[in-house]
Design an enzyme around this catalytic site. Structure first.
Site, PDB file in Angstrom:
ATOM      1  N   LYS A 161      26.451  51.905  33.063  1.00 39.50           N
ATOM      2  CA  LYS A 161      28.386  52.500  32.450  1.00 39.50           C
ATOM      3  C   LYS A 161      27.926  53.430  31.082  1.00 39.50           C
ATOM      4  O   LYS A 161      28.946  53.900  30.423  1.00 39.50           O
ATOM      5  CB  LYS A 161      29.323  51.809  32.703  1.00 39.50           C
ATOM      6  N   ASP A 196      38.571  52.985  34.202  1.00 39.14           N
ATOM      7  CA  ASP A 196      39.127  51.589  34.788  1.00 39.14           C
ATOM      8  C   ASP A 196      40.177  51.163  33.746  1.00 39.14           C
ATOM      9  O   ASP A 196      40.561  50.576  34.593  1.00 39.14           O
ATOM     10  CB  ASP A 196      37.361  50.791  33.913  1.00 39.14           C
TER      11      ASP A 196
HETATM   12  P1  NAP Z   1      29.934  42.505  31.581  1.00 37.91           P
HETATM   13  O1  NAP Z   1      29.837  43.807  30.472  1.00 37.91           O
HETATM   14  O2  NAP Z   1      28.614  41.614  31.745  1.00 37.91           O
HETATM   15  O3  NAP Z   1      31.039  41.318  30.564  1.00 37.91           O
HETATM   16  C1  NAP Z   1      30.632  40.217  31.625  1.00 37.91           C
HETATM   17  C2  NAP Z   1      31.598  39.127  30.929  1.00 37.91           C
HETATM   18  O4  NAP Z   1      31.708  37.832  31.888  1.00 37.91           O
HETATM   19  C3  NAP Z   1      31.467  38.699  29.320  1.00 37.91           C
HETATM   20  O5  NAP Z   1      32.528  38.523  28.176  1.00 37.91           O
HETATM   21  C4  NAP Z   1      30.468  37.137  29.364  1.00 37.91           C
HETATM   22  O6  NAP Z   1      30.489  37.020  28.079  1.00 37.91           O
HETATM   23  C5  NAP Z   1      31.428  36.591  30.357  1.00 37.91           C
HETATM   24  N1  NAP Z   1      30.256  36.076  31.252  1.00 37.91           N
HETATM   25  C6  NAP Z   1      29.661  36.242  31.912  1.00 37.91           C
HETATM   26  N2  NAP Z   1      28.740  35.202  31.920  1.00 37.91           N
HETATM   27  C7  NAP Z   1      29.374  33.753  31.057  1.00 37.91           C
HETATM   28  C8  NAP Z   1      29.511  32.209  31.198  1.00 37.91           C
HETATM   29  N3  NAP Z   1      28.836  31.682  31.940  1.00 37.91           N
HETATM   30  N4  NAP Z   1      30.117  31.493  31.146  1.00 37.91           N
HETATM   31  C9  NAP Z   1      31.204  32.360  29.767  1.00 37.91           C
HETATM   32  N5  NAP Z   1      30.694  33.717  30.631  1.00 37.91           N
HETATM   33  C10 NAP Z   1      30.862  34.239  30.836  1.00 37.91           C
HETATM   34  O7  NAP Z   1      30.259  42.464  32.602  1.00 37.91           O
HETATM   35  P2  NAP Z   1      31.767  43.517  33.122  1.00 37.91           P
HETATM   36  O8  NAP Z   1      31.475  44.984  33.951  1.00 37.91           O
HETATM   37  O9  NAP Z   1      32.470  43.405  32.242  1.00 37.91           O
HETATM   38  O10 NAP Z   1      32.734  43.133  34.795  1.00 37.91           O
HETATM   39  C11 NAP Z   1      33.050  41.823  34.195  1.00 37.91           C
HETATM   40  C12 NAP Z   1      34.056  41.375  35.990  1.00 37.91           C
HETATM   41  O11 NAP Z   1      34.729  42.658  35.748  1.00 37.91           O
HETATM   42  C13 NAP Z   1      32.469  40.917  36.945  1.00 37.91           C
HETATM   43  O12 NAP Z   1      32.862  40.119  37.789  1.00 37.91           O
HETATM   44  C14 NAP Z   1      32.925  43.080  37.733  1.00 37.91           C
HETATM   45  O13 NAP Z   1      32.285  42.867  39.012  1.00 37.91           O
HETATM   46  C15 NAP Z   1      34.377  42.479  37.593  1.00 37.91           C
HETATM   47  N6  NAP Z   1      35.356  44.350  37.761  1.00 37.91           N
HETATM   48  C16 NAP Z   1      35.915  44.368  38.741  1.00 37.91           C
HETATM   49  C17 NAP Z   1      36.500  45.878  38.071  1.00 37.91           C
HETATM   50  C18 NAP Z   1      37.606  46.126  39.183  1.00 37.91           C
HETATM   51  O14 NAP Z   1      37.473  47.304  39.438  1.00 37.91           O
HETATM   52  N7  NAP Z   1      38.227  45.439  39.848  1.00 37.91           N
HETATM   53  C19 NAP Z   1      36.205  46.531  37.706  1.00 37.91           C
HETATM   54  C20 NAP Z   1      35.213  46.617  36.358  1.00 37.91           C
HETATM   55  C21 NAP Z   1      34.566  45.081  36.410  1.00 37.91           C
HETATM   56  P3  NAP Z   1      29.766  37.118  27.246  1.00 37.91           P
HETATM   57  O15 NAP Z   1      30.432  38.097  25.807  1.00 37.91           O
HETATM   58  O16 NAP Z   1      29.534  35.700  26.257  1.00 37.91           O
HETATM   59  O17 NAP Z   1      28.376  36.972  27.783  1.00 37.91           O
END
Ligand code: NAP
Length: 279
Positions: free
Chosen positions: A66, A102
């Site tokens: 992205k 989003d």
């Molecule tokens: P991302 O940029 O990789 O961000 C991940 C987030 O999760 C960060 O805040 C990260 O914390 C935290 N995290 C991950 N593993 C962790 C752990 N073990 N302990 C504590 N914190 C943890 O991912 P993203 O693109 O934002 O997506 C996040 C989620 O949203 C995913 O599950 C995705 O499938 C979902 N999503 C859904 C939609 C929808 O349309 N419904 C759209 C987009 C995304 P840190 O900053 O500390 O690393």
């Protein structure tokens, strides 16, 4: 001639976008087809060049491209630029223009449940890509305050410093947010914690939650995360990630075709495919 659309990501095999968009193309009698393309990081620039060469009409972008795709596009919409991520590209007469649906997809889905955000205090859990889109969009929508709790505090601080829309915000450790939980009318979970296969994990303890709080988790596999189960147990109203997914797709579809498709139908198609009921 039939128009071709798609979604790129790595992994991509389980994307729900093809079934959702192909159904809408059929329903609105549009001569087009939507495919999932598996594109690795190192092939991203070549993929964009190839899409231009074959006149791809538009595409979605998912994890992990992205942000990385932005330098390869001809123009980026100001909101997507501020968010720092693009999830939708429109081919405008040979020019690739990037948008982010989003945050607006999340907002439209939430509006179905909460008609007004005046005087609402929100807690955002997570500070990744999806959190950034939601934070900026909700700040623009006029929420009274948005606190951010994240494992890595620097990332939450970065969001607060770079938000183009003024909103009262504090950056919190997860433990501090747990203490202050009764302050929040709206709690939005955007981390990947609780997503399949780690379905028994929740990012935060909800014991101090306000009785009539509204709780959203943007994850949709599983349809009901442990976090949402806990929220329901405490009497909160909940929403899973399916409505946001359908709305971000619907807004992308509208940019491609000028038609805003039936989001209820899009949700039911995705739900049927995942084999469950919305929360
Ligand atoms: P991302 O940029 O990789 O961000 C991940 C987030 O999760 C960060 O805040 C990260 O914390 C935290 N995290 C991950 N593993 C962790 C752990 N073990 N302990 C504590 N914190 C943890 O991912 P993203 O693109 O934002 O997506 C996040 C989620 O949203 C995913 O599950 C995705 O499938 C979902 N999503 C859904 C939609 C929808 O349309 N419904 C759209 C987009 C995304 P840190 O900053 O500390 O690393």
């Amino acid at each position: 001639m039939k128009k071709i659309y798609g979604v790129i990501g790595d992994p991509i095999a389980h994307s729900m976008s093809p079934i959702m968009h192909n159904d809408s193309f059929q329903r609105y009698d549009i001569n087009a087809e939507f495919f999932a393309f598996h594109v690795k990081k190192e092939a991203l620039q070549d993929a964009v060049k190839g899409f231009k060469a074959i006149h791809l009409a538009g595409f979605n972008i998912t994890v992990p491209h992205k942000t990385a795709i932005m330098p390869f596009l001809d123009e980026i919409d100001p909101l997507a630029q501020a968010i720092g991520a693009v999830n939708t590209v429109v081919n405008d007469d040979g020019r690739f223009i990037g948008y982010n649906t989003d945050g607006s997809g999340f907002l439209e889905a939430l509006k179905k449940e909460i008609p007004s955000f005046d005087n609402k205090n929100m807690l955002l859990i997570g500070a990744g890509g999806a959190a950034r889109a939601i934070y900026f969009t909700m700040a623009h929508a006029g929420v009274q305050s948005i606190d951010i709790a994240n494992r890595t505090l620097d990332k939450a601080e970065y969001l607060v410093k770079n938000c183009p829309y003024p909103v009262d915000s504090a950056v919190l450790r997860i433990e501090d947010a747990e203490e202050k939980l009764s302050k929040y009318d709206l709690i939005v979970q955007t981390t990947s914690i609780g997503m399949h296969p780690e379905i028994n994990r929740s990012p935060i303890c909800l014991d101090r939650i306000k009785k009539d709080a509204f709780v959203s988790d943007i994850i949709y596999t599983p349809l009901e995360t442990k976090f949402l189960q806990d929220a329901k147990r405490h009497g909160a109203r909940t929403q899973n990630g399916i409505p946001m997914f359908a709305y971000q797709g619907a807004l992308a579809f509208e940019k491609w075709t000028g038609i805003l498709p039936d989001t209820e139908r899009m949700q039911s198609i995705v739900l049927k495919h995942l084999g469950g009921k919305s929360c």
